[in-house]
Enzyme design. Sequence first.
Site, mmCIF file in Angstrom:
data_model
loop_
_atom_site.group_PDB
_atom_site.id
_atom_site.type_symbol
_atom_site.label_atom_id
_atom_site.label_comp_id
_atom_site.label_asym_id
_atom_site.label_seq_id
_atom_site.Cartn_x
_atom_site.Cartn_y
_atom_site.Cartn_z
ATOM 1 N N LYS A 1 0.796 -1.231 0.000
ATOM 2 C CA LYS A 1 0.000 0.000 0.000
ATOM 3 C C LYS A 1 0.827 1.279 0.000
ATOM 4 C CE LYS A 1 -4.378 -1.694 1.539
ATOM 5 N NZ LYS A 1 -4.074 -3.012 2.167
ATOM 6 N N SER B 1 1.623 -9.864 -0.503
ATOM 7 C CA SER B 1 1.264 -8.442 -0.433
ATOM 8 C C SER B 1 1.721 -7.737 0.843
ATOM 9 C CB SER B 1 -0.251 -8.285 -0.585
ATOM 10 O OG SER B 1 -0.932 -9.088 0.361
ATOM 11 N N GLU C 1 -9.363 6.172 4.022
ATOM 12 C CA GLU C 1 -10.153 5.181 4.739
ATOM 13 C C GLU C 1 -9.218 4.012 4.987
ATOM 14 O OE1 GLU C 1 -9.913 5.254 1.518
ATOM 15 O OE2 GLU C 1 -9.428 3.152 1.157
HETATM 16 C C1 LIG Z 1 -5.007 -4.035 2.144
HETATM 17 C C2 LIG Z 1 -4.295 -5.268 1.920
HETATM 18 C C3 LIG Z 1 -4.746 -6.206 0.971
HETATM 19 C C4 LIG Z 1 -6.031 -6.076 0.215
HETATM 20 O O1 LIG Z 1 -6.118 -4.943 -0.595
HETATM 21 P P1 LIG Z 1 -5.986 -5.011 -2.185
HETATM 22 O O2 LIG Z 1 -6.369 -3.629 -2.590
HETATM 23 O O3 LIG Z 1 -6.931 -6.041 -2.680
HETATM 24 O O4 LIG Z 1 -4.578 -5.334 -2.496
HETATM 25 C C5 LIG Z 1 -3.966 -7.328 0.743
HETATM 26 N N1 LIG Z 1 -2.831 -7.542 1.430
HETATM 27 C C6 LIG Z 1 -2.382 -6.676 2.367
HETATM 28 C C7 LIG Z 1 -1.130 -6.986 3.085
HETATM 29 C C8 LIG Z 1 -3.088 -5.521 2.645
HETATM 30 O O5 LIG Z 1 -2.626 -4.676 3.568
#
Ligand SMILES: *Cc1c(COP(=O)(O)O)cnc(C)c1O
Length: 393
Positions: free
Chosen positions: A85, A375, A107
């Site tokens: 992010k 992620s 948000e």
């Molecule tokens: C917020 C988040 C997600 C989900 O958000 P996407 O917009 O679908 O990527 C996935 N993995 C992590 C570690 C997050 O913080």
Amino acid sequence: MTTGRFGKYGGQFVPEIVMPVLTELQAAYEKYKDDEDFKAEVRGYLERYAGRPTMLYYAKRLTEHYGGAKIFLKREDLLHTGAHKITNALGQAVLAKRMGKKRVIAETGAGQHGVATATAAALFGMECHVFMGTTDIERQKLNVFRMKLLGAQVIPVSSGTGTLKDATSEAIRYWAAHIEDTHYIIGSAVGPHPYPTIVRDFQSCIGNEIRAQAKKETGGRIDYLLACVGGGSNSIGTFYEFRDDKAVKKIGIEAGGRGEAEGDNAKTLSGTGKPGVLHGAYSYVLQDGDGQIVEAYSLSAGLDYPGVGPEHSYFKDAGIVEYVSVTDTEALDAFRRLSEIEGIIPALESAHALAYLEKLMPKTKKDEVVVLCLSGRGDKDVQMVAKALGEEL
Ligand SMILES: *Cc1c(COP(=O)(O)O)cnc(C)c1O
């Protein structure tokens, strides 16, 4: 000008009062997106502050565990603040700065986007307000305190289920009332045009880097690309570069939660979602027979969103990406598996993508290549996982 439509999805379904600021944002983004000076500034922060490019790591022990295709992890968990992010937050903060905005709002669900935005705001000396549902505040106390340490004001939202959907609605309301000096940094590839395009463009460095790194690691071969899907930003960032590559099978993994019943999962694309309008865009949405939004559920706070980015809806209908789901329990198992086998504690969101390996790997061959977008890291989820496993900390 980009149209903001992905097939029949996307668009701008917003109150009249928000239109001027979307138009302003669209014009600013069109002006800067190919501007060399702007791109160099964003790239500079990504490389020297956030830690891009992230590694493409060959998970040898996990590969041996399954005995099929080679598994590579795209290590977004190694970025500053612990998830993908920050890439979008820094990009949008630089854009806000160029637009002369003094304040950013956001948000947040899991708190990761709130932390990323608060971090970018601190870095650029901007005021920051983060809207967060009360249920999520309870689930993610550590991230709430991190945001406060970073100088942000965390605004609790108790309407609805007190989760991401409610926080998003509240942020939009605040934005409409403070449009002259405020930029709203949306944290996923959702919302009205131009947001899904802006977020995708900033996050598409994930796929671009994978393409370049795979050249060295596998001679360019990739058979499967896996990413978890909440609003859809890490996944769109992973898939976009490969959207026309039919040889690369792209799989998005949603939260199957605790079961099939309405309100027990977040299977917007892989379950019972139908096209509708949520937060300014036409896209698949979890809704009941009357078109009322159904609350999404997942053990993971970053995946319990009842909508999804409009480009994913298009990808689903066009057969470009396959969308599947795994349950809370499967994700918890995967969370422990990666920790034990590779020494990497993944975010619960990422653990959903990892859990799908259980189904995929037996079908793969040794010469094939799987790339999975990790992620984020799991530090933020350790309390939650301990509770789910019945352990006292
Ligand atoms: C917020 C988040 C997600 C989900 O958000 P996407 O917009 O679908 O990527 C996935 N993995 C992590 C570690 C997050 O913080």
